[in-house]
Design a protein around this motif. Structure first.
Motif, PDB file in Angstrom:
ATOM      1  N   PRO A 181       0.781  -2.978 -26.197  1.00  0.00           N
ATOM      2  CA  PRO A 181       0.730  -3.757 -27.446  1.00  0.00           C
ATOM      3  C   PRO A 181       1.531  -3.107 -28.568  1.00  0.00           C
ATOM      4  CG  PRO A 181      -1.344  -2.596 -27.087  1.00  0.00           C
ATOM      5  CD  PRO A 181      -0.530  -2.413 -25.835  1.00  0.00           C
ATOM      6  N   GLU A 182       2.258  -3.912 -29.303  1.00  0.00           N
ATOM      7  CA  GLU A 182       3.049  -3.403 -30.418  1.00  0.00           C
ATOM      8  C   GLU A 182       2.156  -2.934 -31.564  1.00  0.00           C
ATOM      9  OE1 GLU A 182       5.578  -6.622 -31.407  1.00  0.00           O
ATOM     10  OE2 GLU A 182       7.025  -6.217 -29.799  1.00  0.00           O
ATOM     11  N   ALA A 183       0.961  -3.538 -31.680  1.00  0.00           N
ATOM     12  CA  ALA A 183       0.060  -3.178 -32.772  1.00  0.00           C
ATOM     13  C   ALA A 183      -0.559  -1.797 -32.593  1.00  0.00           C
ATOM     14  CB  ALA A 183      -1.045  -4.227 -32.890  1.00  0.00           C
ATOM     15  N   LEU A 184      -0.555  -1.296 -31.373  1.00  0.00           N
ATOM     16  CA  LEU A 184      -1.134   0.031 -31.112  1.00  0.00           C
ATOM     17  C   LEU A 184      -0.143   0.817 -30.253  1.00  0.00           C
ATOM     18  CD1 LEU A 184      -3.540   1.822 -31.651  1.00  0.00           C
ATOM     19  CD2 LEU A 184      -4.652   0.902 -29.615  1.00  0.00           C
ATOM     20  N   GLU A 185       0.874   1.329 -30.915  1.00  0.00           N
ATOM     21  CA  GLU A 185       1.935   2.033 -30.204  1.00  0.00           C
ATOM     22  C   GLU A 185       1.396   3.288 -29.526  1.00  0.00           C
ATOM     23  OE1 GLU A 185       6.422   3.837 -31.085  1.00  0.00           O
ATOM     24  OE2 GLU A 185       5.280   2.799 -32.655  1.00  0.00           O
ATOM     25  N   LEU A 187      -0.305   3.036 -26.586  1.00  0.00           N
ATOM     26  CA  LEU A 187      -1.288   2.564 -25.610  1.00  0.00           C
ATOM     27  C   LEU A 187      -0.594   1.749 -24.518  1.00  0.00           C
ATOM     28  CD1 LEU A 187      -4.254   2.138 -24.703  1.00  0.00           C
ATOM     29  CD2 LEU A 187      -4.275   0.073 -26.139  1.00  0.00           C
ATOM     30  N   THR A 188      -0.936   2.044 -23.283  1.00  0.00           N
ATOM     31  CA  THR A 188      -0.423   1.296 -22.144  1.00  0.00           C
ATOM     32  C   THR A 188      -1.587   0.956 -21.219  1.00  0.00           C
ATOM     33  OG1 THR A 188       1.724   2.417 -22.219  1.00  0.00           O
ATOM     34  CG2 THR A 188       1.137   1.291 -20.167  1.00  0.00           C
ATOM     35  N   LEU A 189      -1.713  -0.313 -20.908  1.00  0.00           N
ATOM     36  CA  LEU A 189      -2.722  -0.786 -19.965  1.00  0.00           C
ATOM     37  C   LEU A 189      -1.999  -1.297 -18.726  1.00  0.00           C
ATOM     38  CD1 LEU A 189      -4.967  -2.825 -22.441  1.00  0.00           C
ATOM     39  CD2 LEU A 189      -5.242  -0.426 -21.764  1.00  0.00           C
ATOM     40  N   GLN A 190      -2.263  -0.688 -17.596  1.00  0.00           N
ATOM     41  CA  GLN A 190      -1.614  -1.137 -16.373  1.00  0.00           C
ATOM     42  C   GLN A 190      -2.590  -1.080 -15.211  1.00  0.00           C
ATOM     43  OE1 GLN A 190       0.686   3.167 -15.951  1.00  0.00           O
ATOM     44  NE2 GLN A 190       1.645   1.354 -15.155  1.00  0.00           N
ATOM     45  N   GLY A 191      -2.333  -1.897 -14.217  1.00  0.00           N
ATOM     46  CA  GLY A 191      -3.227  -1.915 -13.074  1.00  0.00           C
ATOM     47  C   GLY A 191      -2.720  -2.855 -12.001  1.00  0.00           C
ATOM     48  N   SER A 192      -3.465  -2.904 -10.909  1.00  0.00           N
ATOM     49  CA  SER A 192      -3.074  -3.743  -9.780  1.00  0.00           C
ATOM     50  C   SER A 192      -4.314  -4.191  -9.019  1.00  0.00           C
ATOM     51  CB  SER A 192      -2.122  -2.991  -8.846  1.00  0.00           C
ATOM     52  OG  SER A 192      -2.767  -1.854  -8.280  1.00  0.00           O
ATOM     53  N   ILE A 193      -4.184  -5.353  -8.388  1.00  0.00           N
ATOM     54  CA  ILE A 193      -5.214  -5.895  -7.504  1.00  0.00           C
ATOM     55  C   ILE A 193      -4.539  -6.288  -6.189  1.00  0.00           C
ATOM     56  CG2 ILE A 193      -6.941  -7.695  -7.163  1.00  0.00           C
ATOM     57  CD1 ILE A 193      -7.199  -7.935 -10.162  1.00  0.00           C
ATOM     58  N   VAL A 194      -5.090  -5.818  -5.089  1.00  0.00           N
ATOM     59  CA  VAL A 194      -4.536  -6.118  -3.774  1.00  0.00           C
ATOM     60  C   VAL A 194      -5.616  -6.768  -2.913  1.00  0.00           C
ATOM     61  CG1 VAL A 194      -3.522  -5.185  -1.662  1.00  0.00           C
ATOM     62  CG2 VAL A 194      -2.917  -4.195  -3.881  1.00  0.00           C
ATOM     63  N   TRP A 195      -5.292  -7.917  -2.360  1.00  0.00           N
ATOM     64  CA  TRP A 195      -6.135  -8.538  -1.340  1.00  0.00           C
ATOM     65  C   TRP A 195      -5.334  -8.600  -0.049  1.00  0.00           C
ATOM     66  CZ3 TRP A 195      -5.213 -12.671   1.832  1.00  0.00           C
ATOM     67  CH2 TRP A 195      -6.272 -13.043   2.667  1.00  0.00           C
ATOM     68  N   GLN A 196      -5.954  -8.175   1.047  1.00  0.00           N
ATOM     69  CA  GLN A 196      -5.269  -8.179   2.321  1.00  0.00           C
ATOM     70  C   GLN A 196      -6.239  -8.566   3.436  1.00  0.00           C
ATOM     71  OE1 GLN A 196      -3.843  -4.238   3.169  1.00  0.00           O
ATOM     72  NE2 GLN A 196      -5.833  -3.273   2.890  1.00  0.00           N
ATOM     73  N   ASP A 197      -5.677  -8.998   4.551  1.00  0.00           N
ATOM     74  CA  ASP A 197      -6.493  -9.397   5.697  1.00  0.00           C
ATOM     75  C   ASP A 197      -5.897  -8.789   6.971  1.00  0.00           C
ATOM     76  OD1 ASP A 197      -8.388 -10.631   7.273  1.00  0.00           O
ATOM     77  OD2 ASP A 197      -7.275 -12.509   7.428  1.00  0.00           O
ATOM     78  N   PRO A 198      -6.024  -7.467   7.146  1.00  0.00           N
ATOM     79  CA  PRO A 198      -5.467  -6.832   8.346  1.00  0.00           C
ATOM     80  C   PRO A 198      -6.330  -7.122   9.575  1.00  0.00           C
ATOM     81  CG  PRO A 198      -6.626  -5.212   7.015  1.00  0.00           C
ATOM     82  CD  PRO A 198      -6.672  -6.494   6.242  1.00  0.00           C
ATOM     83  N   GLN A 199      -5.678  -7.444  10.685  1.00  0.00           N
ATOM     84  CA  GLN A 199      -6.385  -7.719  11.928  1.00  0.00           C
ATOM     85  C   GLN A 199      -5.646  -7.081  13.095  1.00  0.00           C
ATOM     86  OE1 GLN A 199      -7.490 -11.729  12.766  1.00  0.00           O
ATOM     87  NE2 GLN A 199      -8.431 -12.085  10.771  1.00  0.00           N
ATOM     88  N   LEU A 200      -6.423  -6.533  14.013  1.00  0.00           N
ATOM     89  CA  LEU A 200      -5.875  -5.900  15.198  1.00  0.00           C
ATOM     90  C   LEU A 200      -5.801  -6.887  16.351  1.00  0.00           C
ATOM     91  CD1 LEU A 200      -7.847  -2.524  15.135  1.00  0.00           C
ATOM     92  CD2 LEU A 200      -5.396  -2.785  14.741  1.00  0.00           C
ATOM     93  N   SER A 201      -4.874  -6.643  17.244  1.00  0.00           N
ATOM     94  CA  SER A 201      -4.821  -7.360  18.515  1.00  0.00           C
ATOM     95  C   SER A 201      -4.522  -6.343  19.605  1.00  0.00           C
ATOM     96  CB  SER A 201      -3.748  -8.463  18.484  1.00  0.00           C
ATOM     97  OG  SER A 201      -2.469  -7.913  18.210  1.00  0.00           O
ATOM     98  N   GLN A 202      -4.836  -6.697  20.830  1.00  0.00           N
ATOM     99  CA  GLN A 202      -4.678  -5.775  21.964  1.00  0.00           C
ATOM    100  C   GLN A 202      -4.194  -6.562  23.162  1.00  0.00           C
ATOM    101  OE1 GLN A 202      -7.693  -2.694  22.136  1.00  0.00           O
ATOM    102  NE2 GLN A 202      -7.830  -2.906  24.355  1.00  0.00           N
ATOM    103  N   ASP A 203      -3.194  -6.031  23.867  1.00  0.00           N
ATOM    104  CA  ASP A 203      -2.573  -6.803  24.934  1.00  0.00           C
ATOM    105  C   ASP A 203      -3.486  -6.999  26.141  1.00  0.00           C
ATOM    106  OD1 ASP A 203      -2.543  -4.188  25.732  1.00  0.00           O
ATOM    107  OD2 ASP A 203      -0.396  -4.087  26.148  1.00  0.00           O
ATOM    108  N   ASN A 204      -4.470  -6.140  26.334  1.00  0.00           N
ATOM    109  CA  ASN A 204      -5.427  -6.334  27.415  1.00  0.00           C
ATOM    110  C   ASN A 204      -6.686  -5.502  27.170  1.00  0.00           C
ATOM    111  OD1 ASN A 204      -3.324  -4.136  28.379  1.00  0.00           O
ATOM    112  ND2 ASN A 204      -5.251  -3.658  29.396  1.00  0.00           N
ATOM    113  N   GLU A 205      -7.795  -5.958  27.739  1.00  0.00           N
ATOM    114  CA  GLU A 205      -9.029  -5.197  27.653  1.00  0.00           C
ATOM    115  C   GLU A 205      -8.902  -3.925  28.493  1.00  0.00           C
ATOM    116  OE1 GLU A 205     -11.959  -7.938  29.050  1.00  0.00           O
ATOM    117  OE2 GLU A 205     -12.359  -8.724  27.041  1.00  0.00           O
ATOM    118  N   ILE A 206      -9.656  -2.914  28.124  1.00  0.00           N
ATOM    119  CA  ILE A 206      -9.618  -1.665  28.880  1.00  0.00           C
ATOM    120  C   ILE A 206     -11.023  -1.293  29.333  1.00  0.00           C
ATOM    121  CG2 ILE A 206      -7.612  -0.828  27.611  1.00  0.00           C
ATOM    122  CD1 ILE A 206      -9.560   1.117  26.175  1.00  0.00           C
TER     123      ILE A 206
END
Length: 351
Positions: A181-185, A187-206
């Motif tokens: 903000p220019e009114a409060l030199e 100060l920096t507000l920063q951040g991130s939000i991550v949503w993910q859906d990782p899934q495993l697969s396997q070529d054959n049962e063991i």
């Protein structure tokens, strides 16, 4: 050179198995047999990346990147998942050790003198190296599933060992923003939000192990069967679906001091991605706090307080299995806890 894959139980004679004095540290100790086994192999692959960036106007930019890369085996692959000797034939078994990685990433960015916002979508297709399952008795050849430890033992006691390859597909979205903000030199507000859906697969049962089975319900285990497992459709171990990272900071004008804080959130995770005995690690949030004071251009002092709120959770570990129990019935597991509140001070001098 690789050493023998055999392990030994060195539990002291005066320690009761399953008691609180019995530890995993001496239950499975690898001991080399003294016979050198030499390996000389070469690997190669080709990777490529293509990307484009287009500036829509003074503030907006869009981009897209596509990559097809790889990871060649390293020394740790020989230690933790490299070659293994077939106990029946003596043949050294090894699968494909080259891992393949495909990535697609694209998004939109906005920036001006005060704000910066980036919205990114990504997709990852990761094919891990081939792995070898455990060496097991060949139940089809030992006669009604008789154990190789039986007396007399089945003739030749043949073995089986499965080869399998796991893959990971992950799709997700990341929102990252920064506000000064220019009114409060300062100060920096920063951040991130991550949503993910990782899934495993396997070529054959063991065939992951052998279990004793009561086939007729008379309370007597009269047959041995394979415990078959797969990670198909499971979320990878220690991976959260939602991650939040908020990082405000303030730079003072009158004195060379910067202070900062951090809020991190991790949704629940799984201790392992095996098909049985899954252990859930709870979601948690953690707060950090710190400051940096510059005595000069060459020297500064930093104080950092990690896990200010003293959050409780685990970062990694094993599932709780029936074999990991004490004689009183309590279960035990091996896990690495999140460190409690810690304070660190560091003095840096740049020559």
């Amino acid at each position: 050179m690789t050493l023998s894959n055999s392990s030994n139980d060195f539990t002291p004679a005066d320690v009761v198995v399953g008691s609180t004095s019995d530890t995993l540290a001496d239950n499975f100790v690898n001991v080399p047999d003294g016979t050198p086994r030499f390996a000389s192999e070469s690997y190669d692959d080709i990777g490529w990346t293509i990307g484009a960036n287009y500036r829509i106007n003074e503030n907006f930019t869009t981009y897209l990147s596509i990559a097809d890369s790889f990871r060649l085996p390293g020394f740790e692959d020989y230690i933790f998942g490299g070659p293994a000797t077939n106990p029946t034939t003596g043949e050294v078994a090894r699968g494909d050790q080259v891992e393949n990685i495909k990535q697609v990433e694209g998004g939109l960015r906005y920036a001006d003198s005060v704000n910066s916002v980036s919205l990114t979508a990504f997709y990852i297709d990761f094919a891990a190296k081939e792995n070898l399952g455990p060496t097991l008795d060949d139940l089809s050849a030992t006669g009604n599933g008789i154990a190789c430890t039986a007396i007399p033992a089945p003739a030749n006691c043949p073995k089986v060992r499965d080869v399998f390859r796991r893959s990971l597909d992950n799709i997700g979205i990341e929102l990252e923003a920064s506000y000064s903000p220019e009114a409060l030199e300062g100060l920096t507000l920063q951040g991130s939000i991550v949503w993910q859906d990782p899934q495993l697969s396997q070529d054959n049962e063991i065939r992951n192990g052998i279990v004793e089975v009561d086939t007729n319900g008379d309370g007597v285990f009269d047959e041995r069967q394979y415990d078959v497992s797969t990670t198909e459709g499971r979320r990878p171990r220690r991976q959260s679906e939602l991650l939040v990272n908020f990082r405000p900071s303030y730079d003072f004008e009158s004195i060379p001091l910067s202070i900062y804080s951090q809020f991190m959130y991790y949704s629940e995770r799984f201790a392992t991605d095996d098909s049985t005995n899954v252990t859930v690690y709870p979601a948690y949030y953690q707060m950090n706090l710190g400051g940096i004071y510059e005595f000069s251009e060459q020297m500064d002092l930093q104080i950092h307080i990690a896990n200010l709120n003293d959050a409780d959770s685990f970062t990694e570990g094993s599932p709780i299995l029936s074999g990991l129990s004490f004689s009183n019935g309590d279960y035990t597991g091996v896990a690495r806890p999140l460190l409690g509140r810690t304070i660190k001070a560091s003095l840096t001098y740049r020559f």
